[in-house]
Enzyme design. Structure first.
Site, PDB file in Angstrom:
ATOM      1  N   LYS A  79      -1.923  10.451 -18.716  1.00 17.58           N
ATOM      2  CA  LYS A  79      -0.668   9.713 -18.887  1.00 17.58           C
ATOM      3  C   LYS A  79      -1.042   8.292 -19.299  1.00 17.58           C
ATOM      4  CE  LYS A  79      -0.130   7.951 -14.209  1.00 17.58           C
ATOM      5  NZ  LYS A  79       0.747   7.734 -13.082  1.00 17.58           N
TER       6      LYS A  79
ATOM      7  N   GLY B 183      -0.233  16.442 -15.708  1.00 16.47           N
ATOM      8  CA  GLY B 183      -1.680  16.564 -15.536  1.00 16.47           C
ATOM      9  C   GLY B 183      -2.125  15.649 -14.426  1.00 16.47           C
TER      10      GLY B 183
ATOM     11  N   CYS C  40      -3.630  15.086  -9.272  1.00 16.60           N
ATOM     12  CA  CYS C  40      -2.802  15.384  -8.097  1.00 16.60           C
ATOM     13  C   CYS C  40      -1.874  16.582  -8.278  1.00 16.60           C
ATOM     14  CB  CYS C  40      -1.993  14.153  -7.729  1.00 16.60           C
ATOM     15  SG  CYS C  40      -3.042  12.722  -7.479  1.00 16.60           S
TER      16      CYS C  40
ATOM     17  N   GLU D   8      -0.919   9.467   1.020  1.00 15.50           N
ATOM     18  CA  GLU D   8      -0.818   8.456  -0.020  1.00 15.50           C
ATOM     19  C   GLU D   8       0.239   8.862  -1.050  1.00 15.50           C
ATOM     20  OE1 GLU D   8      -2.545   5.496  -0.412  1.00 15.50           O
ATOM     21  OE2 GLU D   8      -0.850   5.510  -1.793  1.00 15.50           O
ATOM     22  N   PHE D   9       1.030   7.888  -1.508  1.00 19.10           N
ATOM     23  CA  PHE D   9       2.047   8.218  -2.516  1.00 19.10           C
ATOM     24  C   PHE D   9       1.923   7.364  -3.778  1.00 19.10           C
ATOM     25  CE2 PHE D   9       3.769   9.328   1.664  1.00 19.10           C
ATOM     26  CZ  PHE D   9       4.023  10.681   1.460  1.00 19.10           C
ATOM     27  N   LEU D  10       0.786   6.675  -3.937  1.00 19.81           N
ATOM     28  CA  LEU D  10       0.664   5.814  -5.112  1.00 19.81           C
ATOM     29  C   LEU D  10       0.472   6.621  -6.386  1.00 19.81           C
ATOM     30  CD1 LEU D  10      -2.529   5.673  -6.107  1.00 19.81           C
ATOM     31  CD2 LEU D  10      -2.731   4.121  -4.180  1.00 19.81           C
TER      32      LEU D  10
ATOM     33  N   THR E  48      -5.594  13.937   0.155  1.00 15.71           N
ATOM     34  CA  THR E  48      -4.583  15.000   0.278  1.00 15.71           C
ATOM     35  C   THR E  48      -5.259  16.274   0.778  1.00 15.71           C
ATOM     36  OG1 THR E  48      -3.311  13.997  -1.474  1.00 15.71           O
ATOM     37  CG2 THR E  48      -2.830  16.302  -0.992  1.00 15.71           C
TER      38      THR E  48
END
Ligand code: UGA
Length: 432
Positions: free
Chosen positions: A318, A255, A258, A149-151, A121
């Site tokens: 998480k 958190g 990202c 990237e969107f994972l 990113t």
């Protein structure tokens, strides 16, 4: 299907998961990382990160994949994915040093007319910057594309194999075709756009999701004061398809590696062009405040926190990951430690120790052991292991019975019946 020769630089969550998934899809994959230990572990058949389904995916593919710290003698890559870390600098901008150093290395060995796709990113304009850098190094033949990237960590393998969309920031037909070939056979909507737009899609997506979380956290705080139940409010809102029911879980704030970084980076990017991105600045401020919400309850219960034993249930940012970067647990721990609280960390995956205040501290795996003799506990991470705790057993273990459910995981009725004083996020105080 055309089998591509793919090089993935950086074997973190993004790099390693992408590498495994593209190998699974039938491409030839080489993974490179400057971290020798990581590469050695991968060569030995280990998986250096905790990510659901990754080991299982990697195991049958390892023989076919190459793991290396150095480029091969005869490189013949069709495309290189750059997935190195871009950690935040103090001013909020991402630190691009690792990225540029990897680019300089790639300039030495990428084959002629190679395609370099930026997965990390990065601020808007970075792909063009990298292209100019390569040109200065005599490699104007390399085409640079933005391929964000969107994972999500924890569901990274699923997200990569079944993406909601792929975004190709590409201004060159050959590079576009290479990206299309890499995803041949995958049923997915591809957004093909210029590189700046692609870079902006990534930041805007994360900023919007972070906004949803801070919004519901503010609603939760109001619900607590007016006697409403935020979980039902969120459910009622989420049924409207324009709102959607995802990312409306209140808690102790977002958190990870990202959202905190990307929201700050987008504010910095806006500041640099004299745009005051007020919504996002508030989102960040609310998130910071939310992390220490349990402190207010603890101070009410224990006017003097010095020596009070508090268990933090969950250290990972998480569930489903061992990642503790920017975890709310750490900010909360700092605030509590500064007031003399005796902290105990507990997590089903993180540990057996973490660095806290420049020293290793133990992370207990078993919640019952951690809660033995404690005065209070704060649920920070909604691990499923903490969903059905034996409250009668815990009542016998704890010295005092104060609980803060920072993720609204527990059944308030059951906890109250067992004789605890419980505070939730956005559901008021329930006294046993
Ligand atoms: C996030 C995005 O979801 C991915 O799409 C993106 O690719 C990734 O960042 C990235 O930029 O690389 P991730 O950081 O793995 O993925 O985690 P999320 O599942 O999005 O959760 C982020 C944080 O928000 C966590 O701390 C989580 O507890 C919190 N959260 C999430 C809430 O507090 N409430 C919610 O309703 C949802």
């Amino acid at each position: 299907m055309i089998r591509l020769n793919l090089l993935v630089v950086g074997t973190g969550y993004v790099g390693l998961v992408s590498a495994a998934c593209y190998a699974y899809m039938g491409h030839s994959v080489t993974c490179m990382d400057i971290d020798k230990d990581k590469i050695d572990r991968l060569k030995r058949g280990e998986c250096p990160i905790h990510e659901a389904g990754l080991s299982e995916l990697l195991d049958p593919l390892r023989e076919k994949m190459i793991f290396a710290t150095e480029p091969p003698q005869l490189p013949n890559f069709d495309i290189a994915l750059l997935a190195v870390g871009t950690p935040p600098l103090d001013n909020g901008a991402p630190d691009l040093r690792f990225l540029f150093s990897a680019v300089d290395d790639l300039a030495r060995f990428l084959p002629k007319d190679g395609v370099l796709a930026i997965k990390s990113t990065v601020p808007v304009g970075t792909a063009s910057r990298i292209e100019r850098r390569l040109a200065r190094l005599g490699r104007e033949d390399i085409v640079v594309v933005s391929f964000p990237e969107f994972l999500r960590e924890g569901t990274a393998v699923h997200d990569t194999l079944h993406p909601t969309r792929v975004v190709f920031g590409v201004e060159n037909v050959r590079a576009r075709d290479t990206l299309r070939q890499l995803h041949a056979g995958m049923e997915v909507t591809a957004i093909e756009c210029d590189r700046r737009t692609a870079e902006m899609i990534k930041y805007s997506s994360n900023a919007f999701l972070a906004t949803k979380i801070s919004f519901i956290n503010e609603i939760a705080n109001i619900c607590a004061k007016v006697g409403a139940d935020v979980s039902v409010v969120a459910e009622g809102m989420g049924l409207d398809p324009r709102i959607g029911n995802e990312f409306l879980r209140p808690g102790l704030g977002y958190g990870g590696s990202c959202f905190p970084k990307d929201t700050r980076a987008l504010v910095k990017l806006a500041d640099d062009i004299d745009y005051d991105f007020r919504v996002l600045k508030s989102v960040i401020e609310i998130n910071q405040r939310q992390r220490t919400a349990p402190l207010r309850a603890l101070r009410e219960w224990f006017p003097d926190l010095d020596g009070v034993v508090v268990v933090l249930l969950g250290v990972a940012f998480k569930p489903g990951t061992d990642d503790i970067r920017e975890s709310p647990a750490l900010d909360l721990a700092w605030e509590l430690a500064a007031r003399g609280v005796k902290l105990r960390f507990c997590d089903p995956v993180v540990g057996p120790s973490i660095q806290f205040d420049d020293a290793p501290v133990a992370v207990e795996r078993d919640p019952y052991t951690a809660l033995d003799g404690a005065d209070a506990a704060v649920l920070v991470t909604e691990w499923k292991e903490y969903a059905d705790l034996d409250w009668n057993r815990i009542r016998g273990l704890m010295a005092r019975r104060y609980l803060y459910d920072g993720r609204n995981l527990w059944n308030p009725g059951a906890v109250r019946e067992a004789g605890f004083i419980l505070e939730n996020v956005g559901r008021g105080i329930l006294r046993g």
